[in-house]
Design a protein around this motif. Structure first.
Motif, PDB file in Angstrom:
ATOM      1  N   UNK A  21      -2.298  -8.828   4.802  1.00  0.00           N
ATOM      2  CA  UNK A  21      -3.627  -8.669   5.381  1.00  0.00           C
ATOM      3  C   UNK A  21      -3.562  -7.616   6.483  1.00  0.00           C
ATOM      4  N   UNK A  22      -4.513  -6.694   6.467  1.00  0.00           N
ATOM      5  CA  UNK A  22      -4.452  -5.505   7.314  1.00  0.00           C
ATOM      6  C   UNK A  22      -5.432  -5.551   8.481  1.00  0.00           C
ATOM      7  N   UNK A  23      -5.178  -4.685   9.454  1.00  0.00           N
ATOM      8  CA  UNK A  23      -6.012  -4.634  10.645  1.00  0.00           C
ATOM      9  C   UNK A  23      -7.441  -4.199  10.320  1.00  0.00           C
ATOM     10  N   UNK A  24      -8.402  -4.698  11.083  1.00  0.00           N
ATOM     11  CA  UNK A  24      -9.786  -4.209  10.925  1.00  0.00           C
ATOM     12  C   UNK A  24      -9.854  -2.702  11.143  1.00  0.00           C
ATOM     13  N   UNK A  25     -10.747  -2.051  10.431  1.00  0.00           N
ATOM     14  CA  UNK A  25     -11.020  -0.620  10.590  1.00  0.00           C
ATOM     15  C   UNK A  25      -9.758   0.235  10.405  1.00  0.00           C
ATOM     16  N   UNK A  32       0.826  -1.209   0.000  1.00  0.00           N
ATOM     17  CA  UNK A  32       0.000   0.000   0.000  1.00  0.00           C
ATOM     18  C   UNK A  32       0.861   1.261   0.000  1.00  0.00           C
ATOM     19  N   UNK A  33       2.095   1.168   0.514  1.00  0.00           N
ATOM     20  CA  UNK A  33       2.961   2.352   0.515  1.00  0.00           C
ATOM     21  C   UNK A  33       3.385   2.705  -0.906  1.00  0.00           C
ATOM     22  N   UNK A  39      -1.917 -13.397   9.626  1.00  0.00           N
ATOM     23  CA  UNK A  39      -2.271 -12.008   9.354  1.00  0.00           C
ATOM     24  C   UNK A  39      -1.205 -11.025   9.850  1.00  0.00           C
ATOM     25  N   UNK A  40      -1.257  -9.825   9.249  1.00  0.00           N
ATOM     26  CA  UNK A  40      -0.484  -8.642   9.604  1.00  0.00           C
ATOM     27  C   UNK A  40       0.978  -8.735   9.162  1.00  0.00           C
ATOM     28  N   UNK A  41       1.876  -8.043   9.836  1.00  0.00           N
ATOM     29  CA  UNK A  41       3.211  -7.767   9.302  1.00  0.00           C
ATOM     30  C   UNK A  41       4.003  -9.008   8.894  1.00  0.00           C
ATOM     31  N   UNK A  42       4.049 -10.016   9.756  1.00  0.00           N
ATOM     32  CA  UNK A  42       4.783 -11.240   9.452  1.00  0.00           C
ATOM     33  C   UNK A  42       3.863 -12.305   8.854  1.00  0.00           C
TER      34      UNK A  42
END
Length: 353
Positions: free
Chosen positions: A309-313, A267-268, A343-346
């Motif tokens: 995969x990103x955090x909710x909200x 996304x960056x 999910x998330x960073x790793x």
């Protein structure tokens, strides 16, 4: 309020055990969920299979920022109380912008004393003098040192793992929480979609006629901050410094002229490319962006997106949902949960075509 303008429209339930605490044994062993926007088909793969989904003349645009050891731990000289903080960026006249937490209230002219992060006995300390309090709990401080910022952080800082990992950084994180093509220091969080690449995967992409170009966006504190308003239009996006070099502009123009797709890695990379495109002429540019990509934004440069995969909200989930379609993305996330993706960073990755 329109459904797509509501923060709670970008929510989902995630079992806590699916939050990746450590990286996969090998970078390209991560799983890859492939989502086709036209057919709405969702399929399951490994990241090592990524080149199979790319075509000759496609262009991978990666964020080549490098994470700095920005997490700082010290004590308050006045009370001896523990202080934890995060270096954010350099400020004029040798100062730093930081954010921190401690018991009690910090005051101007107070000093924070840092010890080397290695924990080895040494007489060398670093004092930070608090000069000015800014919005959002940030401070301007002056480090009392002749070292450069990067030298000081290398000695007194450690890798700033996200709070949801619930552990301190270890030796392996200095390699694994960094993309293999990281080049320009300045980020306080990794551009995580790029963590899965290996030389082998990149070589296979090259053999298929897929080129690679770089942008730089130094991921900042906003990555850690939640959205606190119910209506997306009222959210104030954080500023992040980015750079779109001439060579990358030329590579994008060449790829599009040859019928290739611009595949943004993370996304960056999306925000960098679309920030420049949104200004009008698509040309080399450096500066700060606070572009918030949300419906009904129309993408001008990016044709495909590789992302974690990103955090909710989160604003990142809103961006991905804007690119693909909110219902399709939430369906894909639920399928990832059902198939026990990490999910998330790793965590694992998703390719949106």
């Amino acid at each position: 309020m329109n459904l797509l303008d509501r923060l709670d429209s970008y929510d989902y339930e995630l079992p806590e055990e699916l939050i990746a605490q450590v990286p996969a044994d090998r970078r390209d062993q991560s799983r890859l969920l492939v989502v086709n926007r036209q057919t709405r088909e969702i399929s399951h793969h490994t990241f090592a299979e990524l080149p199979e989904f790319l075509n000759r003349s496609d262009l991978l645009v990666v964020n080549n920022t490098r994470v700095v050891p920005a997490k700082l731990v010290g004590i308050r000289a006045s009370t001896g109380g523990k202080w934890e903080g995060l270096y954010l960026r350099d400020e004029p006249e040798g100062c730093w912008r930081i954010i921190g937490k401690t018991r009690g209230k910090l005051t101007v002219d107070e000093e924070i004393i840092l010890s080397p992060a290695s924990g080895e006995p040494t007489k060398e300390l670093l004092k930070l003098t608090l000069l000015k309090k800014c919005e959002g709990g940030e401070w301007i401080v002056r480090p009392q040192s002749d070292r450069s910022t990067l030298e000081s952080l290398a000695l007194f800082g450690t890798m700033p793992l996200p709070h949801y990992m619930q552990r301190e950084a270890e030796a392996k994180d200095f390699e694994r929480y960094q993309t293999m093509y990281a080049e320009h220091p300045g980020a306080v969080a990794a551009p995580t979609a790029g963590l899965h690449f290996t030389p082998k995967v990149l070589d296979e992409c090259h053999q298929r006629g897929v080129a690679r170009a770089g942008v730089t966006l130094h991921v900042g504190l906003g990555t850690f901050r939640p959205v606190k308003v119910d209506e997306l239009a009222k959210h104030q996006m954080h500023f992040e410094w980015c750079d779109l070099p001439t060579g990358t502009v030329e590579s994008i123009q060449a790829a599009k002229a040859n019928g290739g797709r611009i595949v943004a890695v993370g996304t960056t990379s999306v925000r960098t490319l679309e920030s420049v495109a949104s200004q009008g002429e698509f040309a080399a540019w450096q500066g700060e962006t606070n572009l918030f990509i949300r419906p009904p934004y129309e993408f001008k440069i990016v044709d495909a997106l590789l992302t974690n995969f990103h955090l909710p909200k989160s604003t990142l989930l809103v961006l991905v949902s804007t690119f693909a379609n909110r219902e399709l993305i939430l369906k894909a996330y639920q399928e990832a949960i059902d198939h026990r993706y990490r999910f998330f960073s790793y965590g694992d990755a998703m390719l949106i075509l």
